[in-house]
Design a protein around this motif. Sequence first.
Motif, PDB file in Angstrom:
ATOM      1  N   ARG A   1      50.815  17.308 -40.668  1.00 11.51           N
ATOM      2  CA  ARG A   1      50.306  16.242 -40.146  1.00 11.51           C
ATOM      3  C   ARG A   1      50.718  15.838 -38.605  1.00 11.51           C
ATOM      4  O   ARG A   1      50.429  15.367 -37.722  1.00 11.51           O
ATOM      5  CB  ARG A   1      50.680  15.076 -41.039  1.00 11.51           C
ATOM      6  CG  ARG A   1      49.822  14.861 -42.260  1.00 11.51           C
ATOM      7  CD  ARG A   1      50.173  13.441 -42.895  1.00 11.51           C
ATOM      8  NE  ARG A   1      51.348  13.300 -43.386  1.00 11.51           N
ATOM      9  CZ  ARG A   1      51.805  13.693 -44.657  1.00 11.51           C
ATOM     10  NH1 ARG A   1      50.835  13.960 -45.690  1.00 11.51           N
ATOM     11  NH2 ARG A   1      53.050  13.506 -45.115  1.00 11.51           N
TER      12      ARG A   1
ATOM     13  N   ARG B   1      46.809   8.059 -37.055  1.00 10.82           N
ATOM     14  CA  ARG B   1      47.477   8.422 -38.393  1.00 10.82           C
ATOM     15  C   ARG B   1      46.258   8.620 -39.000  1.00 10.82           C
ATOM     16  O   ARG B   1      46.097   9.482 -40.018  1.00 10.82           O
ATOM     17  CB  ARG B   1      48.139   7.040 -38.822  1.00 10.82           C
ATOM     18  CG  ARG B   1      48.654   7.365 -40.340  1.00 10.82           C
ATOM     19  CD  ARG B   1      49.670   6.263 -40.487  1.00 10.82           C
ATOM     20  NE  ARG B   1      49.787   6.082 -42.025  1.00 10.82           N
ATOM     21  CZ  ARG B   1      48.790   5.513 -42.742  1.00 10.82           C
ATOM     22  NH1 ARG B   1      47.959   4.621 -42.182  1.00 10.82           N
ATOM     23  NH2 ARG B   1      48.964   5.382 -43.952  1.00 10.82           N
ATOM     24  N   LEU B   2      45.348   7.591 -39.180  1.00  7.50           N
ATOM     25  CA  LEU B   2      44.117   7.773 -40.168  1.00  7.50           C
ATOM     26  C   LEU B   2      43.216   8.999 -39.935  1.00  7.50           C
ATOM     27  O   LEU B   2      42.648   9.542 -40.852  1.00  7.50           O
ATOM     28  CB  LEU B   2      43.314   6.476 -40.137  1.00  7.50           C
ATOM     29  CG  LEU B   2      43.977   5.317 -41.105  1.00  7.50           C
ATOM     30  CD1 LEU B   2      42.939   4.122 -41.134  1.00  7.50           C
ATOM     31  CD2 LEU B   2      44.191   5.817 -42.503  1.00  7.50           C
TER      32      LEU B   2
ATOM     33  N   ILE C   1      44.730  12.005 -41.473  1.00  6.02           N
ATOM     34  CA  ILE C   1      44.594  11.932 -42.767  1.00  6.02           C
ATOM     35  C   ILE C   1      43.237  12.457 -43.117  1.00  6.02           C
ATOM     36  O   ILE C   1      43.076  13.181 -44.200  1.00  6.02           O
ATOM     37  CB  ILE C   1      44.682  10.845 -43.361  1.00  6.02           C
ATOM     38  CG1 ILE C   1      46.345  10.426 -43.209  1.00  6.02           C
ATOM     39  CG2 ILE C   1      44.510  10.514 -44.716  1.00  6.02           C
ATOM     40  CD1 ILE C   1      46.719   8.751 -43.571  1.00  6.02           C
ATOM     41  N   ALA C   2      41.994  12.043 -42.440  1.00  6.93           N
ATOM     42  CA  ALA C   2      40.876  12.330 -42.850  1.00  6.93           C
ATOM     43  C   ALA C   2      40.659  13.750 -42.593  1.00  6.93           C
ATOM     44  O   ALA C   2      39.811  14.523 -43.248  1.00  6.93           O
ATOM     45  CB  ALA C   2      39.883  11.325 -42.039  1.00  6.93           C
TER      46      ALA C   2
ATOM     47  N   THR D   1      42.766  16.364 -42.316  1.00 13.31           N
ATOM     48  CA  THR D   1      43.278  17.176 -43.150  1.00 13.31           C
ATOM     49  C   THR D   1      42.839  17.230 -44.416  1.00 13.31           C
ATOM     50  O   THR D   1      42.453  18.051 -45.030  1.00 13.31           O
ATOM     51  CB  THR D   1      44.742  16.372 -43.076  1.00 13.31           C
ATOM     52  OG1 THR D   1      45.599  16.534 -42.238  1.00 13.31           O
ATOM     53  CG2 THR D   1      45.659  17.365 -44.174  1.00 13.31           C
ATOM     54  N   ALA D   2      42.211  15.950 -44.915  1.00 19.14           N
ATOM     55  CA  ALA D   2      41.584  15.907 -46.344  1.00 19.14           C
ATOM     56  C   ALA D   2      40.324  16.723 -46.206  1.00 19.14           C
ATOM     57  O   ALA D   2      40.079  17.566 -47.100  1.00 19.14           O
ATOM     58  CB  ALA D   2      41.415  14.595 -46.811  1.00 19.14           C
ATOM     59  N   LEU D   3      39.417  16.563 -45.299  1.00 18.66           N
ATOM     60  CA  LEU D   3      38.298  17.328 -45.152  1.00 18.66           C
ATOM     61  C   LEU D   3      38.649  18.875 -45.064  1.00 18.66           C
ATOM     62  O   LEU D   3      37.912  19.657 -45.827  1.00 18.66           O
ATOM     63  CB  LEU D   3      37.502  16.799 -43.882  1.00 18.66           C
ATOM     64  CG  LEU D   3      36.204  17.783 -43.784  1.00 18.66           C
ATOM     65  CD1 LEU D   3      35.285  17.435 -44.765  1.00 18.66           C
ATOM     66  CD2 LEU D   3      35.470  17.671 -42.395  1.00 18.66           C
TER      67      LEU D   3
ATOM     68  N   LEU E   1      30.899  21.641 -39.987  1.00 25.14           N
ATOM     69  CA  LEU E   1      31.009  20.133 -40.604  1.00 25.14           C
ATOM     70  C   LEU E   1      32.546  19.789 -40.333  1.00 25.14           C
ATOM     71  O   LEU E   1      32.488  18.480 -39.788  1.00 25.14           O
ATOM     72  CB  LEU E   1      31.236  20.329 -42.190  1.00 25.14           C
ATOM     73  CG  LEU E   1      29.776  20.564 -42.922  1.00 25.14           C
ATOM     74  CD1 LEU E   1      30.178  20.862 -44.277  1.00 25.14           C
ATOM     75  CD2 LEU E   1      28.742  19.414 -42.669  1.00 25.14           C
TER      76      LEU E   1
ATOM     77  N   ARG F   1      31.968  18.500 -36.642  1.00 24.23           N
ATOM     78  CA  ARG F   1      31.113  17.151 -36.510  1.00 24.23           C
ATOM     79  C   ARG F   1      32.016  15.971 -36.723  1.00 24.23           C
ATOM     80  O   ARG F   1      31.878  15.050 -36.044  1.00 24.23           O
ATOM     81  CB  ARG F   1      29.964  17.169 -37.720  1.00 24.23           C
ATOM     82  CG  ARG F   1      28.657  17.737 -37.389  1.00 24.23           C
ATOM     83  CD  ARG F   1      27.716  17.455 -38.445  1.00 24.23           C
ATOM     84  NE  ARG F   1      26.613  18.566 -38.562  1.00 24.23           N
ATOM     85  CZ  ARG F   1      25.836  18.319 -39.404  1.00 24.23           C
ATOM     86  NH1 ARG F   1      25.707  17.428 -40.215  1.00 24.23           N
ATOM     87  NH2 ARG F   1      24.801  19.286 -39.438  1.00 24.23           N
ATOM     88  N   GLN F   2      32.971  16.262 -37.909  1.00 24.92           N
ATOM     89  CA  GLN F   2      33.833  15.059 -38.093  1.00 24.92           C
ATOM     90  C   GLN F   2      34.755  14.596 -36.720  1.00 24.92           C
ATOM     91  O   GLN F   2      34.915  13.590 -36.586  1.00 24.92           O
ATOM     92  CB  GLN F   2      34.401  15.504 -39.274  1.00 24.92           C
ATOM     93  CG  GLN F   2      35.353  14.208 -39.690  1.00 24.92           C
ATOM     94  CD  GLN F   2      36.429  14.519 -40.768  1.00 24.92           C
ATOM     95  OE1 GLN F   2      37.199  15.484 -40.756  1.00 24.92           O
ATOM     96  NE2 GLN F   2      36.590  13.437 -41.749  1.00 24.92           N
TER      97      GLN F   2
ATOM     98  N   TYR G   1      35.092  11.267 -34.781  1.00 25.17           N
ATOM     99  CA  TYR G   1      36.516  10.386 -34.190  1.00 25.17           C
ATOM    100  C   TYR G   1      36.663  10.436 -32.970  1.00 25.17           C
ATOM    101  O   TYR G   1      37.271   9.033 -32.414  1.00 25.17           O
ATOM    102  CB  TYR G   1      37.557  10.890 -34.703  1.00 25.17           C
ATOM    103  CG  TYR G   1      37.865  10.426 -36.461  1.00 25.17           C
ATOM    104  CD1 TYR G   1      38.358   9.449 -36.612  1.00 25.17           C
ATOM    105  CD2 TYR G   1      37.365  11.354 -37.405  1.00 25.17           C
ATOM    106  CE1 TYR G   1      38.549   8.716 -38.010  1.00 25.17           C
ATOM    107  CE2 TYR G   1      37.401  10.923 -38.868  1.00 25.17           C
ATOM    108  CZ  TYR G   1      38.068   9.766 -38.917  1.00 25.17           C
ATOM    109  OH  TYR G   1      38.173   9.557 -40.434  1.00 25.17           O
TER     110      TYR G   1
ATOM    111  N   ARG H   1      34.046   7.656 -31.648  1.00 24.88           N
ATOM    112  CA  ARG H   1      34.547   6.289 -31.987  1.00 24.88           C
ATOM    113  C   ARG H   1      35.844   5.649 -31.155  1.00 24.88           C
ATOM    114  O   ARG H   1      35.614   4.477 -30.637  1.00 24.88           O
ATOM    115  CB  ARG H   1      35.230   6.297 -33.594  1.00 24.88           C
ATOM    116  CG  ARG H   1      35.696   4.980 -34.186  1.00 24.88           C
ATOM    117  CD  ARG H   1      36.296   5.079 -35.425  1.00 24.88           C
ATOM    118  NE  ARG H   1      35.517   5.936 -36.266  1.00 24.88           N
ATOM    119  CZ  ARG H   1      34.725   5.278 -37.118  1.00 24.88           C
ATOM    120  NH1 ARG H   1      34.572   3.761 -36.994  1.00 24.88           N
ATOM    121  NH2 ARG H   1      33.854   5.982 -37.956  1.00 24.88           N
TER     122      ARG H   1
END
Lengths: 203, 203
Positions: free
Chosen positions: A136, A154-155, A158-159, A161-163, A186, A189-190, A194, A197
């Motif tokens: 992280r 931070r978030l 997390i996102a 890493t999870a994907l 994929l 894209r994520q 971010y 945003r």
Amino acid sequence: MSKPAFVRSEPDVRRQSLIAATGRVLARDGATGASVRAIALEAGVSPGLVGHYFAGIDALVAETYAATGQQVRDALAAAVAAADPDPRSRVAAYVTASFAPPIADRGLFATWIAFWSLSGKSQIAAQHDAIYQSYRDDLAALLAECGLAPAERRLAAIAITALVDGLWLELCLLPGAFTPDEARELAARQLDGYFERSANSSR
Amino acid sequence: MSKPAFVRSEPDVRRQSLIAATGRVLARDGATGASVRAIALEAGVSPGLVGHYFAGIDALVAETYAATGQQVRDALAAAVAAADPDPRSRVAAYVTASFAPPIADRGLFATWIAFWSLSGKSQIAAQHDAIYQSYRDDLAALLAECGLAPAERRLAAIAITALVDGLWLELCLLPGAFTPDEARELAARQLDGYFERSANSSR
DNA sequence: GAGCCTATTATACGATCGTCCAACAAGCAA
DNA sequence: TTGCTTGTTGGACGATCGTATAATAGGCTC
């Protein structure tokens, strides 16, 4: 002629060879196959030697977790170092390195599953916390290079890493469901999502 | 007085009770604890009865995988049924149900890890394919309800499944890293991203 | 109540597990 | 060469594993 029955090794060398042998056994046979005898056979030593260097099989597996986790971290760092110096390229390289060898690998998957299956034991759980914290931190540093707002980092970490973990998991478990290239697409894209945003909120 | 030494059960009832006992043992003790004797003790029968109903321990675990996988599927379906009839609310309910009991549960996590650790055996691998195929189909149907373009559905389902699996994994493994609410928020953001993308491309 | 079917029990068996330990020998010091 | 240190061996030990099987007994039919 007198062929020696065995050769002595520097204590630290022998320890590392036992840890490496444990990693190979875990990759080949999974958690159930990682017995003291199988590890000793893989390392080319007698079973009793394992007890001489490690308090027990759990301690050996815990050290193997630390070593394997560091190898993965090094492989990710190497992928970043080989990428373009552009911050966005660097974080993309970090993320997508999980979808190619040596990380997207059935043997490494079996090894990782073995570690997870032992996560109930406190000795393993402590290793786990330390390793994932370092992942992280590495990702957060790369996101900071890209100028992502501290409040979002931070978030986002997390996102992402999870994907990546989820894609890596299914890539190893069901290699036919989708291709590594699709996983890269994929994840990219994520990442773009971010960064957009972040750009909008700071405008 | 004559207390019976045991009571006979309808064959199918006994089978189901053994499968349920296997699930409880896997949740409590993980893969290494799921021995014939431990399962028989949990079910309140003698060890020999397991061999009477199942070809071997692997067959019993495979059937437990199928049963547990269906329970999870049912729980997800129940969450969808309890949500607003709005298609977007339904898919959101499906996705975020993974971050609350009974799905976000340490015992279910241990059970699932045990299944993954046996994914090398063909008997288990076949179950795995079938279960995950049904999950993907369920999610794809919900995405279709939302009007997502057919060309986008497949990759969207893969990405959403991966993110949810990854968040679920870390939520069970490291409960302190982030909260279930944060997981819901991250999953909702990703869903919105895919719907916006779809709206833009069809505009 | 007698008799049958078979679910169920209890145990035996060989294999393998983790741990332990006395004996051996490699390799260095003197 | 002699002696010491200790890395290393190889087997013993009790526990537990999965499986197989003979004996037991619940529960139904006649």
